[in-house]
Enzyme design. Sequence first.
Site, short mmCIF file in Angstrom:
data_model
loop_
_atom_site.label_atom_id
_atom_site.label_comp_id
_atom_site.label_asym_id
_atom_site.label_seq_id
_atom_site.Cartn_x
_atom_site.Cartn_y
_atom_site.Cartn_z
N HIS A 108 8.75 -3.90 -10.36
CA HIS A 108 7.45 -3.23 -10.28
C HIS A 108 7.73 -1.73 -10.06
CE1 HIS A 108 3.61 -2.05 -8.37
NE2 HIS A 108 3.09 -3.16 -8.87
N ASP A 146 12.24 -6.70 -2.68
CA ASP A 146 10.79 -6.59 -2.79
C ASP A 146 10.23 -8.02 -2.80
OD1 ASP A 146 8.17 -6.31 -3.48
OD2 ASP A 146 8.54 -5.22 -5.36
N LYS A 194 -1.77 -9.50 -0.90
CA LYS A 194 -1.48 -10.56 -1.87
C LYS A 194 -1.21 -11.89 -1.15
CE LYS A 194 0.76 -7.22 -4.91
NZ LYS A 194 -0.03 -6.94 -6.11
N CYS A 241 2.28 -2.62 -13.98
CA CYS A 241 3.16 -1.69 -13.24
C CYS A 241 4.63 -2.05 -13.47
CB CYS A 241 2.85 -1.66 -11.75
SG CYS A 241 1.19 -1.11 -11.40
N GLN A 247 5.71 -10.57 -4.14
CA GLN A 247 5.18 -11.78 -4.79
C GLN A 247 5.75 -13.05 -4.17
OE1 GLN A 247 2.71 -11.84 -6.84
NE2 GLN A 247 2.60 -9.71 -7.47
C1 LIG Z 1 6.41 -7.20 -7.24
C2 LIG Z 1 5.51 -6.17 -6.62
N1 LIG Z 1 6.03 -5.23 -5.84
C3 LIG Z 1 5.27 -4.29 -5.25
C4 LIG Z 1 3.92 -4.25 -5.46
C5 LIG Z 1 3.13 -3.16 -4.79
O1 LIG Z 1 2.38 -3.68 -3.73
P1 LIG Z 1 1.38 -2.74 -2.91
O2 LIG Z 1 0.17 -2.59 -3.76
O3 LIG Z 1 1.10 -3.45 -1.65
O4 LIG Z 1 2.07 -1.46 -2.68
C6 LIG Z 1 3.32 -5.20 -6.26
C7 LIG Z 1 1.86 -5.16 -6.53
O5 LIG Z 1 1.40 -5.51 -7.60
C8 LIG Z 1 4.13 -6.21 -6.86
O6 LIG Z 1 3.61 -7.16 -7.64
#
Ligand SMILES: Cc1ncc(COP(=O)(O)O)c(C=O)c1O
Length: 411
Positions: free
Chosen positions: A123, A201, A227, A368, A204
């Site tokens: 992302h 990260d 999420k 993204c 998800q």
């Molecule tokens: C894999 C992943 N990492 C990071 C993020 C970013 O999350 P946040 O909106 O809480 O910054 C997302 C959000 O779509 C995501 O799917």
Amino acid sequence: MSTQVAAGHGLSPAGAFPTLEREGLVYLDSAATSQTPLPVLDAMDDYYRGHRASVHRGVYALAEEATELYEGAREKAAAFVNWGVEETIFTRNASEATNLVAYTWARTNLVPGDRILVTTMEHHSNLVPWQLACEMTGASMAAVPVLDDGTLDLDVLDAELATGTVKLVAVAHVSNVLGTINPITDIVARAHAAGAIVLVDGTQAVPQIPVDASATGADFYVWTAHKAYGPTGIGILHGRRELLEAMPPFLGGGHMISTVSLESSTWAELPGKFEAGTGPIAEAIGMGAALTFLDDLGGMAAVRAHEREVTAYALEQLARLPQLTLHGPLDAAARGGLVSFHLDCAHPHDVAEILGRQGVCVRAGHHCAQPLMKRLCISASTRASFGVHNTTQDVDRLVAGLGRVLELFGD
Ligand SMILES: Cc1ncc(COP(=O)(O)O)c(C=O)c1O
């Protein structure tokens, strides 16, 4: 296989999600943001109505109650992924948690010649902070490619690590596009053997699969409440104590200090050192309630089992459409609760709009993850992602909706 998951509200109790009471609505966008269950709304309401005060500083009952609720939520978050409470830091979202590490650890540890290793499936929030860190430090970046089956090319990971220049590996636990569950523990072990630290990260992963962040060996583990059935406005950074203690603060202000003179300051103990200003009090309390809600559904093993069934059913049904290309691993066991796909005859935005008109909410776009789109040779995809409320009937609604798309756009 075609296991049918019970109709109506999936794993969650009937009426748990007020938004989903809307007639005809099928919400398949939990990977973008999950819906909010009543216990979360109630917990936040209870704070605002019954315990509203600032935390940490007050000595009166209201402030003590608020502090207890806030710090209780931190304990809940730490326990949920098996991490130390003091090494669990509240941020604004997952992006800010990663930026915190990029601005503090990376800025003070990287020098020209060092490299940060990401993957092609990241992302943007696990890419752009590292690009900024490289600009600041003169370090550079490399990426582990994605193979055709949606998994990471671990041979390239090893080859990159063998150069001895990689100081940090930043990798998603579960891909937000491919759904791939990466072999995090293995990746961390390989990185550590090469002297690199690892930021995972888990944005998800935490809402979709059981996560023992400590057992992965990760140095930093990042996720976000919105999420995971919690509110917007709060993310979580878990960090290894030695690293957090050695890092400079991220943002300056109230609460993050021990002493302040006009000339200089000293820093608070963890986690306060990284939490400048008034924290996300109601949001933390809501997040804690969301994690309790997940526990009450039978815990993450039950959530995973439920979403895996729905995902397997979706993969099976979507594979029957010859015009549709599925992205990511085809085995539900190897992926989280989401499916991304592409129809040759219709742009994902048209697909999502036509589905939306039928009450089926999916996400269309680059998610993204533009480098991954480039790797897949597409500019965008359609993504259906599942939550605890979803059922195989929801998948049937998706497939029926796609039938309408094919009527309009197909040959
Ligand atoms: C894999 C992943 N990492 C990071 C993020 C970013 O999350 P946040 O909106 O809480 O910054 C997302 C959000 O779509 C995501 O799917």
